[in-house]
Design a protein around this motif. Structure first.
Motif, PDB file in Angstrom:
ATOM      1  N   GLN A 191     -13.984  -3.717   5.876  1.00 11.87           N
ATOM      2  CA  GLN A 191     -13.279  -4.763   5.147  1.00 11.87           C
ATOM      3  C   GLN A 191     -12.398  -5.583   6.089  1.00 11.87           C
ATOM      4  O   GLN A 191     -12.371  -6.815   6.017  1.00 11.87           O
ATOM      5  CB  GLN A 191     -12.428  -4.138   4.034  1.00 11.87           C
ATOM      6  N   VAL A 235      -4.568   1.200  -1.589  1.00 10.74           N
ATOM      7  CA  VAL A 235      -4.516  -0.081  -0.877  1.00 10.74           C
ATOM      8  C   VAL A 235      -4.536  -1.275  -1.827  1.00 10.74           C
ATOM      9  O   VAL A 235      -4.893  -2.388  -1.428  1.00 10.74           O
ATOM     10  CB  VAL A 235      -5.653  -0.186   0.164  1.00 10.74           C
ATOM     11  N   SER A 236      -4.151  -1.052  -3.076  1.00 12.39           N
ATOM     12  CA  SER A 236      -4.018  -2.119  -4.057  1.00 12.39           C
ATOM     13  C   SER A 236      -5.279  -2.981  -4.099  1.00 12.39           C
ATOM     14  O   SER A 236      -6.372  -2.466  -4.323  1.00 12.39           O
ATOM     15  CB  SER A 236      -2.767  -2.961  -3.772  1.00 12.39           C
ATOM     16  N   GLU A 237      -5.149  -4.293  -3.836  1.00 10.37           N
ATOM     17  CA  GLU A 237      -6.300  -5.200  -3.931  1.00 10.37           C
ATOM     18  C   GLU A 237      -6.683  -5.797  -2.588  1.00 10.37           C
ATOM     19  O   GLU A 237      -7.460  -6.747  -2.527  1.00 10.37           O
ATOM     20  CB  GLU A 237      -5.990  -6.312  -4.943  1.00 10.37           C
ATOM     21  N   ASN A 238      -6.156  -5.222  -1.517  1.00 13.68           N
ATOM     22  CA  ASN A 238      -6.495  -5.737  -0.190  1.00 13.68           C
ATOM     23  C   ASN A 238      -7.779  -5.150   0.356  1.00 13.68           C
ATOM     24  O   ASN A 238      -8.325  -5.649   1.340  1.00 13.68           O
ATOM     25  CB  ASN A 238      -5.345  -5.488   0.786  1.00 13.68           C
ATOM     26  N   ALA A 239      -8.251  -4.081  -0.246  1.00 17.06           N
ATOM     27  CA  ALA A 239      -9.597  -3.576   0.025  1.00 17.06           C
ATOM     28  C   ALA A 239     -10.270  -3.382  -1.325  1.00 17.06           C
ATOM     29  O   ALA A 239      -9.643  -2.943  -2.292  1.00 17.06           O
ATOM     30  CB  ALA A 239      -9.562  -2.266   0.804  1.00 17.06           C
ATOM     31  N   ASN A 240     -11.525  -3.745  -1.386  1.00 14.72           N
ATOM     32  CA  ASN A 240     -12.291  -3.685  -2.624  1.00 14.72           C
ATOM     33  C   ASN A 240     -13.708  -3.241  -2.302  1.00 14.72           C
ATOM     34  O   ASN A 240     -14.036  -2.983  -1.141  1.00 14.72           O
ATOM     35  CB  ASN A 240     -12.326  -5.070  -3.288  1.00 14.72           C
ATOM     36  N   GLN A 241     -14.534  -3.169  -3.324  1.00 14.54           N
ATOM     37  CA  GLN A 241     -15.946  -2.893  -3.096  1.00 14.54           C
ATOM     38  C   GLN A 241     -16.738  -4.194  -3.095  1.00 14.54           C
ATOM     39  O   GLN A 241     -17.859  -4.273  -3.592  1.00 14.54           O
ATOM     40  CB  GLN A 241     -16.466  -1.946  -4.185  1.00 14.54           C
ATOM     41  N   LEU A 276     -12.331   0.770   5.265  1.00 14.45           N
ATOM     42  CA  LEU A 276     -11.219  -0.113   5.616  1.00 14.45           C
ATOM     43  C   LEU A 276     -11.553  -0.948   6.850  1.00 14.45           C
ATOM     44  O   LEU A 276     -11.210  -2.142   6.910  1.00 14.45           O
ATOM     45  CB  LEU A 276      -9.951   0.700   5.861  1.00 14.45           C
ATOM     46  N   HIS A 327       0.860  -1.176   0.000  1.00  8.98           N
ATOM     47  CA  HIS A 327       0.000   0.000   0.000  1.00  8.98           C
ATOM     48  C   HIS A 327       0.905   1.238   0.000  1.00  8.98           C
ATOM     49  O   HIS A 327       2.107   1.140   0.268  1.00  8.98           O
ATOM     50  CB  HIS A 327      -0.876   0.032   1.249  1.00  8.98           C
ATOM     51  N   HIS A 331     -13.512 -10.359  -1.221  1.00  6.65           N
ATOM     52  CA  HIS A 331     -12.548 -11.008  -2.102  1.00  6.65           C
ATOM     53  C   HIS A 331     -12.479 -12.500  -1.768  1.00  6.65           C
ATOM     54  O   HIS A 331     -13.190 -13.004  -0.908  1.00  6.65           O
ATOM     55  CB  HIS A 331     -11.178 -10.345  -1.969  1.00  6.65           C
ATOM     56  N   MET A 368      -8.502   2.095  -4.758  1.00  2.61           N
ATOM     57  CA  MET A 368      -8.491   0.634  -4.838  1.00  2.61           C
ATOM     58  C   MET A 368      -8.371   0.249  -6.302  1.00  2.61           C
ATOM     59  O   MET A 368      -9.026   0.842  -7.158  1.00  2.61           O
ATOM     60  CB  MET A 368      -9.767   0.064  -4.215  1.00  2.61           C
TER      61      MET A 368
END
Length: 634
Positions: free
Chosen positions: A345, A280-286, A342, A269, A289, A326
């Motif tokens: 998630q 936060v790259s792909e560690n938090a999404n809508q 965050l 991140h 995961h 994100m």
């Protein structure tokens, strides 16, 4: 060639219609905040909605999603339909002044961070074709300054595979390429040993070879549709090695946080001081995961994932945050909303972890946990936590397997019959296929699709030519797909239904991975060769090969003994059966059967000494993997 569109698709049954209508009562569809966020900062639509490679193959086509401009049909879970509509909102967007995002050009997005002299590109999409289209869209509306640096936030291909296209916009080819620690190792090792079967399983997960549409794929959950194209790679120049590390890039101050072994083995991140933006790259999404990736991959550490989000909150909660970025979604604006997202998630992954482990300690099996576990309302009804990609069921199974493996501890599960043999016995015990089909039709008419799918699998495995069983199983899969909230589950069910009705589509995909294979370290390649060795055929054979690579002067001894392939680096055997002097690409080509030793010798790329028949014998012992193994039939 097999038709990609089956004329046998069913409509939604009354049970599916009822299940999908019930979704409206459980979630707040009047909350339109995500749609406002997804459209915020819009500058321009995509210039390239359909992208072709140099051969004329279509590698990206978002025009196919125009059908989403309507209300959810009864063949799609309305929550998934909402996700698909949001993922289809595409174009160039301003996040904050100086930070821009292109969405809808690939399964991931890309960010443009404007520096003092040029533009810093964060993540390079899944192909060179998509990356070029994104770059041209950005430059049409922003100053045409050169790319001054590239940040690749993690080691999955949809984040880096377009890098060669991005580099063409740099004035200096030696610009910084900044990656998390162990990035290169993880990129070049991922999917090497199991790439063939993972690719086949991915056809199910991403809905390859089924049409986009109301009775087909509507989304891949974490992106709008399936992409392919030319994959590329470039060796990074800067690795972030400290857990927390600051760096000035083109006059802009970045603060990095390493988050290894989360969504990707190498990931990070960062916070951009000048723009008050947290990435936060792909560690938090809508969405929720995948802890366990259904295409097949090592199960991720859910607890470590949650802890990395906690570290991110702790490290940056005292900073000014105007936007949360994100890579697979639209941003969240405002510090309070960003931190709240965050935390929700973080708590999602922590809850799944803790409650799965709690139930396991109560003696529940993996399947029982998946049926038992439920999210609390505060986590479950938050749109950003819905299971469009991962699901609570298969993630809880992944967590169980991470700690306890596949075995339930019941002795009957210790050594069960494989699916074909079991299918034959089930059909015999249940009175034959006709009896099973009669009851299965009644259960289908009662909406018991999960059970119909479970029992008819045995009939199809026992009698793969039983068209009645295959069609009824396809019908059950289809209704389960229509009801699924997860894009993965919908695609898997619908691909299964299509293959049962139409057989496999074995058309070659335009995906080109040579740009990554060419950079594979020799050690990784030798591991691949070792797993291609056919043990039974190699039993009793002994072969020693010396290999000298002319491009690097690396030396290897490869030994075949006890039906096992081993190798030593940096030394040659004093008495080999055969010695090879060749360049690395020729070595790879021979090992992958892309060229013969005779062709390599004729081209002047191979010098052989010793017993040449041993090389032919050795290569004959290496398996060729079928790219299209059966899945829904034996």
């Amino acid at each position: 060639m097999i038709s990609k569109i089956s004329n046998q698709s069913m409509s939604a049954t009354s049970f599916t219609k009822k299940a999908n209508l019930a979704v409206y009562d459980s979630l707040n569809f009047d909350n339109r905040q995500d749609f406002e966020d997804a459209k915020r900062g819009f500058i321009a639509p995509l210039e390239s909605t359909m992208i072709k490679n140099d051969s004329g193959d279509v590698v990206w086509d978002i025009d196919n999603l125009e059908f989403l401009n309507s209300t959810a049909p009864d063949t799609v879970n309305p929550s998934l339909w909402r996700n698909a509509q949001l993922q289809a909102i595409s174009g160039l967007f301003e996040v904050v002044e100086g930070v821009y995002q292109v969405r809808g050009q690939s399964i991931a997005t890309t960010f443009f961070i404007e520096g003092k002299q040029g533009v810093i590109v964060c993540d390079a999409l899944a192909s060179t074709e998509s990356a070029k289209a994104a770059m041209e869209l950005y430059y049409k509306y922003r100053p045409r300054k050169p790319v001054s640096a590239i940040i690749i936030s993690q080691s999955h291909a949809d984040h880096f595979a377009g890098i060669q296209a991005v580099l063409k916009y740099a004035e200096n080819p030696a610009i910084p390429i900044i990656v998390p620690q162990h990035f290169t190792e993880e990129v070049l090792s991922e999917n090497v040993l199991l790439g063939t079967i993972m690719a086949r399983r991915a056809e199910y997960q991403f809905g390859k070879n089924i049409p986009d549409g109301r009775k087909g794929s509507v989304s891949i959950g974490i992106g709008p549709t399936m992409s392919s194209g030319t994959m590329s790679f470039e060796m990074p120049t800067v690795e972030i090695e400290n857990e927390i590390q600051t760096m000035e890039i083109d006059g802009i101050n970045f603060r990095f946080l390493l988050t290894p072994n989360t969504e990707a083995p190498a990931e990070m991140h960062f916070y951009i001081q000048e723009y008050k933006a947290l990435f936060v790259s792909e560690n938090a999404n809508q969405l929720m995961h995948q802890i366990y990736t259904v295409r097949g991959a090592k199960t991720r550490d859910a607890l470590h994932w949650a802890n990395s989000l906690e570290k991110t909150i702790d490290l940056f909660e005292n900073e000014e945050i105007d936007a949360l970025l994100m890579i697979h979604a639209w941003p969240v604006w405002g510090k309070a909303r960003a931190l709240q997202h965050l935390k929700l998630q973080r708590d999602l992954y922590k809850y799944m972890h803790d409650q799965t482990v709690r139930l396991a300690n109560h003696g529940y099996t993996m399947d029982e946990i998946a049926e038992t576990i439920n999210l609390p309302k505060s986590l479950d009804t938050y749109w950003g936590n819905r299971g469009y990609y991962g699901t609570l069921k298969h993630n809880s199974k992944g967590i169980y397997n991470f700690y306890l493996g596949y075995y339930s501890a019941h002795p009957s599960d210790l050594d069960p019959l494989p699916q074909v043999e079991a299918g034959l016995k089930y059909v015999e015990y249940m009175g034959g296929a006709d009896t099973i089909l009669k009851q299965a039709k009644a259960d289908f008419d009662n909406g018991e699709y999960r059970w119909v799918a479970q029992v008819l699998k045995n009939v199809v495995m026992a009698e793969p030519d039983n068209s009645e069983a295959k069609n009824l199983l396809a019908d059950a899969f289809e209704q389960l797909g229509y009801q699924a909230e997860s894009a993965n589950w919908r695609n898997i069910y619908l691909v299964g239904a299509s293959e049962l009705r139409n057989g496999m589509n074995k058309d070659d995909s335009p995906l080109d991975v040579s740009g990554i294979i060419n950079h594979m370290p020799v050690d990784n390649f030798l591991k691949l060769i070792a797993i291609k060795l056919n043990g039974p055929k190699a039993d009793g054979k002994k072969i020693t090969l010396n290999v000298t690579l002319t491009n690097s002067n690396q030396k290897y001894t490869i030994n075949l003994d006890n039906a096992v392939l081993t190798y030593k680096t940096g030394k040659l055997d004093s008495n080999p059966d055969i010695s090879l002097i060749l360049d690395q690409m020729t070595f790879y080509g021979m090992g992958l059967r892309l060229l013969s030793p005779e062709q390599a010798v004729a081209a002047g790329n191979l010098i052989i000494s010793g017993d040449q028949t041993k090389l032919t014998e050795f290569l004959s012992l290496l398996d060729e993997f079928d790219r299209f193994p059966n899945i829904v039939t034996p």
